[in-house]
Design an enzyme around this catalytic site. Structure first.
Site, PDB file in Angstrom:
ATOM      1  CE  LYS A 174      -5.395 -11.718  -2.678  1.00  0.00           C
ATOM      2  NZ  LYS A 174      -4.545 -10.830  -1.854  1.00  0.00           N
ATOM      3  CB  THR A 208       0.488 -19.444   3.187  1.00  0.00           C
ATOM      4  OG1 THR A 208      -0.309 -19.586   4.366  1.00  0.00           O
ATOM      5  CG2 THR A 208       0.590 -20.776   2.465  1.00  0.00           C
ATOM      6  N   GLY A 210       2.064 -13.765   4.156  1.00  0.00           N
ATOM      7  CA  GLY A 210       2.467 -12.736   3.191  1.00  0.00           C
ATOM      8  C   GLY A 210       2.230 -13.105   1.733  1.00  0.00           C
ATOM      9  CB  THR A 211       0.412 -15.865  -0.014  1.00  0.00           C
ATOM     10  OG1 THR A 211      -0.704 -15.756   0.872  1.00  0.00           O
ATOM     11  CG2 THR A 211       1.240 -17.070   0.361  1.00  0.00           C
ATOM     12  N   GLY A 212      -0.472 -12.845  -0.078  1.00  0.00           N
ATOM     13  CA  GLY A 212      -1.248 -11.816  -0.779  1.00  0.00           C
ATOM     14  C   GLY A 212      -0.394 -10.604  -1.119  1.00  0.00           C
ATOM     15  CB  CYS A 213       2.101  -8.665   0.872  1.00  0.00           C
ATOM     16  SG  CYS A 213       1.128  -8.273   2.315  1.00  0.00           S
TER      17      CYS A 213
END
Ligand SMILES: Nc1ncnc2c1ncn2[C@@H]1O[C@H](COP(=O)(O)OP(=O)(O)O)[C@@H](O)[C@H]1O
Ligand SMILES: Cc1ncc(COP(=O)(O)OP(=O)(O)O)c(N)n1
Length: 276
Positions: A174, A208, A210-213
């Site tokens: 990512k 942003t 929590g974008t990864g979750c």
């Protein structure tokens, strides 16, 4: 038939990351969400104010309760906190010959709080990663897992190769943390030799959290519905793009994304492009 996914992750009281982000995303993508909690965090948009892990046996009991009763077709891991919890998760998933595993190797929250103990990185890499249908590290996580500094596009590819060699079937690197003001670009690579980039316009916002979750939960939902990994990743990129773009501007710090935006805008998303 209803598709069911399981998330094994920590709770974010602020609702933007962790279990809460996963369940909201599953719901929005038409998948019934179940969960096994690894830790409770006292957290809001300003940061992590407390971390309270569960015992490994309590995590195992939750996974068993779900797996014994529900037709789970995809499992996601997020915050796992300790080597003990990782080992119990590995043991339990192997026992159930668990379906496709999506690993978000959560280590440090954006505010800097540690969500994985240092000594657990080795267990994550050596014991959990080989079970992965896909692993979705951000750049700092990939650096730790691959054991190398990532500065260039070639470094990103090299690190992805190392993670495939370590046993993952596929990897998405990512690019949210990269210093590219124009684009948010992620690299997909699989052990079967597929490779492409997902590029979207970078949205200039502080919201942003929590974008990864959310991104990896969206992959999990599509996999649970039987979609191929490449398509699941593509849908997830659309999902996270519009969730950031249509942000809700909640809280005084880094706000959460808008988990229900995809519902209204999915037909209009034109900004995400696939690059060979
Ligand atoms: N400002 C942004 N604009 C558009 N997409 C973004 C932005 N920040 C992150 N993304 C995308 O969100 C997803 C999650 O990435 P990232 O933020 O790097 O994960 P993490 O939360 O684990 O650090 C990736 O697809 C990334 O490209
Ligand atoms: C409970 C919990 N799990 C995971 C995270 C990390 O979430 P992420 O999507 O990487 O977003 P940021 O926290 O980095 O904004 C978390 N914060 N809490």
């Amino acid at each position: 038939m209803t598709s069911v996914a399981l998330t094994i992750a920590g709770s974010d009281s602020g609702g933007g990351a962790g279990i809460q982000a996963d369940l909201k995303t599953f719901q929005e993508l038409g998948v019934f969400g179940t969960s096994a909690l690894t830790a409770v965090t006292a957290q809001n948009t300003l940061g992590v104010h407390g971390v309270y892990p569960l015992n490994a046996s309590e995590v195992e009991k939750q996974i068993c309760a779900v797996m014994d009763d529900f037709p789970v077709t995809a499992v996601k891991t997020g915050m796992l906190f300790s080597a003990e919890i990782i080992r119990e998760v590995v043991r339990t998933l192997k026992y159930y010959q668990a379906p496709a595993l999506i690993i978000d190797p959560v280590m440090i929250a954006k505010g800097g709080a540690s969500l994985l103990q240092n000594e657990a990185v080795k267990a994550l890499k050596e014991e959990l990663l080989p079970l992965a249908a896909i692993i979705t590290p951000n750049i700092p996580e990939a650096e730790l897992l691959a054991g190398m500094k990532i500065e260039t596009a070639m470094d990103i590819e090299k690190a992805a190769e190392l993670l495939l060699e370590a046993g993952a079937d596929a990897v998405v690197m990512k690019g949210g943390h990269l210093d590219n003001q124009e684009f948010a670009e992620d690299l997909f690579m699989s052990a079967s030799g597929k490779k492409f980039k997902l590029r979207s316009e970078r949205i200039h916002t502080k919201d942003t959290h929590g974008t990864g979750c959310t991104f990896s939960a969206a992959i999990t939902a599509s996999v649970a519905k039987g979609k191929r990994m490449e398509e699941a990743v593509r849908i997830a990129k659309d999902y996270i793009h519009v969730a950031i773009k249509e942000g809700l501007h909640l809280g005084k710090g880094h706000g959460p994304t808008n988990h229900w935006a995809y519902r209204s805008y999915k037909a209009e998303i034109k900004e995400v492009v696939l690059l060979d």
